[in-house]
Design a protein around this motif. Sequence first.
Motif, PDB file in Angstrom:
ATOM      1  N   LEU A 382      49.405 -12.347  44.613  1.00 56.63           N
ATOM      2  CA  LEU A 382      48.029 -12.854  44.705  1.00 56.63           C
ATOM      3  C   LEU A 382      47.233 -12.026  45.706  1.00 56.63           C
ATOM      4  N   ASP A 383      47.825 -11.753  46.851  1.00 58.60           N
ATOM      5  CA  ASP A 383      47.148 -10.975  47.888  1.00 58.60           C
ATOM      6  C   ASP A 383      46.788  -9.582  47.382  1.00 58.60           C
ATOM      7  N   ASN A 384      47.728  -8.947  46.701  1.00 62.70           N
ATOM      8  CA  ASN A 384      47.488  -7.596  46.200  1.00 62.70           C
ATOM      9  C   ASN A 384      46.410  -7.596  45.111  1.00 62.70           C
ATOM     10  N   ALA A 385      46.450  -8.615  44.259  1.00 61.26           N
ATOM     11  CA  ALA A 385      45.448  -8.695  43.193  1.00 61.26           C
ATOM     12  C   ALA A 385      44.049  -8.880  43.767  1.00 61.26           C
ATOM     13  N   ILE A 386      43.927  -9.737  44.751  1.00 58.74           N
ATOM     14  CA  ILE A 386      42.613  -9.972  45.365  1.00 58.74           C
ATOM     15  C   ILE A 386      42.099  -8.687  46.007  1.00 58.74           C
ATOM     16  N   THR A 387      42.954  -8.011  46.748  1.00 60.25           N
ATOM     17  CA  THR A 387      42.533  -6.788  47.440  1.00 60.25           C
ATOM     18  C   THR A 387      42.074  -5.731  46.449  1.00 60.25           C
ATOM     19  N   TYR A 388      42.875  -5.506  45.408  1.00 67.32           N
ATOM     20  CA  TYR A 388      42.531  -4.464  44.437  1.00 67.32           C
ATOM     21  C   TYR A 388      41.260  -4.837  43.673  1.00 67.32           C
ATOM     22  N   ARG A 389      41.225  -6.025  43.135  1.00 69.55           N
ATOM     23  CA  ARG A 389      40.105  -6.399  42.281  1.00 69.55           C
ATOM     24  C   ARG A 389      38.802  -6.504  43.062  1.00 69.55           C
ATOM     25  N   ALA A 390      38.852  -7.071  44.258  1.00 68.99           N
ATOM     26  CA  ALA A 390      37.630  -7.230  45.056  1.00 68.99           C
ATOM     27  C   ALA A 390      37.069  -5.886  45.494  1.00 68.99           C
ATOM     28  N   SER A 391      37.918  -4.884  45.630  1.00 70.68           N
ATOM     29  CA  SER A 391      37.453  -3.569  46.081  1.00 70.68           C
ATOM     30  C   SER A 391      37.082  -2.644  44.934  1.00 70.68           C
ATOM     31  N   HIS A 392      37.638  -2.874  43.735  1.00 72.13           N
ATOM     32  CA  HIS A 392      37.434  -1.958  42.622  1.00 72.13           C
ATOM     33  C   HIS A 392      36.501  -2.503  41.533  1.00 72.13           C
ATOM     34  N   GLU A 393      36.262  -3.810  41.510  1.00 76.89           N
ATOM     35  CA  GLU A 393      35.487  -4.371  40.399  1.00 76.89           C
ATOM     36  C   GLU A 393      34.002  -4.080  40.560  1.00 76.89           C
ATOM     37  N   LEU A 394      33.378  -3.696  39.454  1.00 78.72           N
ATOM     38  CA  LEU A 394      31.948  -3.398  39.425  1.00 78.72           C
ATOM     39  C   LEU A 394      31.336  -4.078  38.206  1.00 78.72           C
ATOM     40  N   SER A 395      30.144  -4.602  38.380  1.00 76.48           N
ATOM     41  CA  SER A 395      29.412  -5.220  37.277  1.00 76.48           C
ATOM     42  C   SER A 395      28.054  -4.542  37.140  1.00 76.48           C
ATOM     43  N   ILE A 396      27.673  -4.264  35.912  1.00 81.16           N
ATOM     44  CA  ILE A 396      26.355  -3.709  35.617  1.00 81.16           C
ATOM     45  C   ILE A 396      25.709  -4.586  34.543  1.00 81.16           C
ATOM     46  N   LYS A 397      24.385  -4.622  34.532  1.00 84.67           N
ATOM     47  CA  LYS A 397      23.701  -5.423  33.508  1.00 84.67           C
ATOM     48  C   LYS A 397      22.447  -4.707  33.046  1.00 84.67           C
ATOM     49  N   ASN A 398      22.002  -5.080  31.837  1.00 86.74           N
ATOM     50  CA  ASN A 398      20.745  -4.562  31.327  1.00 86.74           C
ATOM     51  C   ASN A 398      19.634  -5.581  31.552  1.00 86.74           C
ATOM     52  N   VAL A 399      18.413  -5.094  31.522  1.00 83.05           N
ATOM     53  CA  VAL A 399      17.217  -5.939  31.578  1.00 83.05           C
ATOM     54  C   VAL A 399      16.332  -5.455  30.442  1.00 83.05           C
ATOM     55  N   LEU A 400      16.321  -6.203  29.348  1.00 81.35           N
ATOM     56  CA  LEU A 400      15.732  -5.747  28.095  1.00 81.35           C
ATOM     57  C   LEU A 400      14.282  -6.201  27.923  1.00 81.35           C
ATOM     58  N   GLU A 401      13.494  -5.314  27.381  1.00 79.99           N
ATOM     59  CA  GLU A 401      12.129  -5.649  26.983  1.00 79.99           C
ATOM     60  C   GLU A 401      12.161  -6.602  25.788  1.00 79.99           C
ATOM     61  N   GLN A 402      11.277  -7.577  25.800  1.00 80.96           N
ATOM     62  CA  GLN A 402      11.112  -8.495  24.674  1.00 80.96           C
ATOM     63  C   GLN A 402       9.651  -8.437  24.223  1.00 80.96           C
ATOM     64  N   LEU A 403       9.417  -8.251  22.955  1.00 78.85           N
ATOM     65  CA  LEU A 403       8.047  -8.153  22.459  1.00 78.85           C
ATOM     66  C   LEU A 403       7.403  -9.526  22.347  1.00 78.85           C
ATOM     67  N   PRO A 404       6.071  -9.599  22.488  1.00 77.70           N
ATOM     68  CA  PRO A 404       5.378 -10.878  22.278  1.00 77.70           C
ATOM     69  C   PRO A 404       5.516 -11.339  20.834  1.00 77.70           C
ATOM     70  N   ASP A 405       5.882 -12.592  20.658  1.00 72.97           N
ATOM     71  CA  ASP A 405       6.081 -13.188  19.344  1.00 72.97           C
ATOM     72  C   ASP A 405       5.432 -14.575  19.385  1.00 72.97           C
ATOM     73  N   PRO A 406       4.435 -14.836  18.540  1.00 73.89           N
ATOM     74  CA  PRO A 406       3.748 -16.136  18.617  1.00 73.89           C
ATOM     75  C   PRO A 406       4.654 -17.329  18.348  1.00 73.89           C
ATOM     76  N   LYS A 407       5.805 -17.092  17.703  1.00 72.29           N
ATOM     77  CA  LYS A 407       6.725 -18.207  17.433  1.00 72.29           C
ATOM     78  C   LYS A 407       7.496 -18.614  18.686  1.00 72.29           C
ATOM     79  N   ASN A 408       7.584 -17.726  19.663  1.00 69.72           N
ATOM     80  CA  ASN A 408       8.219 -18.060  20.941  1.00 69.72           C
ATOM     81  C   ASN A 408       7.164 -18.690  21.832  1.00 69.72           C
ATOM     82  N   ARG A 409       7.394 -19.944  22.204  1.00 68.68           N
ATOM     83  CA  ARG A 409       6.302 -20.638  22.879  1.00 68.68           C
ATOM     84  C   ARG A 409       6.825 -21.793  23.731  1.00 68.68           C
ATOM     85  N   THR A 410       5.986 -22.193  24.674  1.00 69.20           N
ATOM     86  CA  THR A 410       6.194 -23.434  25.405  1.00 69.20           C
ATOM     87  C   THR A 410       5.118 -24.417  24.965  1.00 69.20           C
ATOM     88  N   LEU A 411       5.504 -25.670  24.838  1.00 66.10           N
ATOM     89  CA  LEU A 411       4.582 -26.719  24.400  1.00 66.10           C
ATOM     90  C   LEU A 411       4.997 -28.037  25.046  1.00 66.10           C
TER      91      LEU A 411
END
Length: 534
Positions: A382-411
Amino acid sequence: MSETLSTDVVVVGSGVVGALTARKLALAGRQVLMLEAGPRIQRDQIVTNFRHSARKDDLVAPYPNSEIAPFPDYKPQDNGYLDQTGPEDYKPEYLRVVGGTSWHWAAQAWRLVPNDFRIKSQYGVGRDWPISYQDLEPYYYEAELLWGVSGPAAMAKYSPRTHPYPMEGVTPSYLEQRVMARLAPKYEVLTNTTGRNSVPYDGRPQCCGNNNCMPICPIDAQYHGGIAAAAAEMAGVTLKTHAVVYKLEHNDKGKITALHYYDWDKVSHRVEAEVFVLAANAIETPRILMLSADARNPNGLCNNNDQLGRHLMDHPSNSATFYVDEPLWPGRGPMSPSSIQQLRDGAFRTDSAAFRIDISNSSRVAGVTAGAIREGLTGAALDNAITYRASHELSIKNVLEQLPDPKNRTLLSTRKKDALGLPVPAFSYSFDDYVHKGMQHSLAVYADIAAMLGATNVRYSAPGVYSNNQHITGTLAMGSDERTSVTNPVGRAWEYDNLYMVSTGVMPTVATANSTLTACALGLRTADAILGKI
């Protein structure tokens, strides 16, 4: 009902956009009353709440929710404030407190790129703005000075600047430096442009790397709406809390004459003013206008052309997580310190969504520890797994453009009401092929980045499943034609010449930058219009 209040300008909402707009009007000599549905909060109490919370990954957990002015909360179960009508759920995470949602943000402060203002003309999709990048550029800088924005000079190649950033970017973390170097042959990783001090600024300290920017910076090195609201009060704005606005009055001469709000004792109050500024978010502002429906306006005010609440947009996202072939030790410095900007614009936008890639620097310790325990690891394993994963793990994400669509709405919901008996916000929401194609493009970039970093154990978000980024736009879109928009190019309602809207909602498109800086720039420009300077 209590007695009627009177003021020059009433601003509804004390978030960062409304507060900076109110401050500018007050400094120009206007008597300004700012109304906030929620309570005052203090940074030290929120920090204490966060430290004692078992829900460290929940952005809203440290913040006080209420029965009278509730906000959405989904953990440990959905509090049911919002009504989802499908086909996809839309689950924003906003606050109703003094200072608004920017208390729990990452303070990302990118400008839009010039082509974002002319996407229809340039690429044949979406809609053009009624103003240009050049029209907004001085107001971007005005907002950056107020926030205390730090950023690298290289960012100007994407969004041209007349003046340098108030501060250089926050010093890159070790993870950021290594990712920059490893990806440099193909991808330019830039330190993020943020409302975060790299040196002491405006009486606040520089970032010291606490790594819990979300849900609260414990030292106020990061700008937020609470700071903006305090600055508004120092400028002479009167702030009234626990004021849930539910109706606007108007006459037959194209003017709003008064508004009504409930206090938390459910007593109704009336406010008269010369100018009305709606500065609640892009969900609560349409709600107020729809709640103001009358015989002449059965679908709500500012809705003669059925545009109110339509074109709801956010930034759909997913992510990739993997182990890099060297230790990066995430967890020191800002949680989201850097990004890849080069895919925010290009000819491909004709067919698929533009996007940004964000590099995470959030501490991995809690997550990898929980995962290793679930696997049944104990002792040295457990100790070894925590050390390795916490030091080596990386996360990346996208932030995507969304076009205006009149069907998407708040009401307004037809089946759910809040504690005041008012219909709650409801959503109709979906994603189109433009988003799906952008997602496929970004997945290829994920794979390329992972390969360049020698990645193993690459894990992707579930296919076709998107999270949103709380960048709520489009529902109050500005435009040059009242048949296809809610406000004119300075944020004034088409139907009422003394009603203005300052919110991310007035943005006609969402593009690929977090929306608050642009909304603040637009709000400061609207203040100039109110003052007769435009």
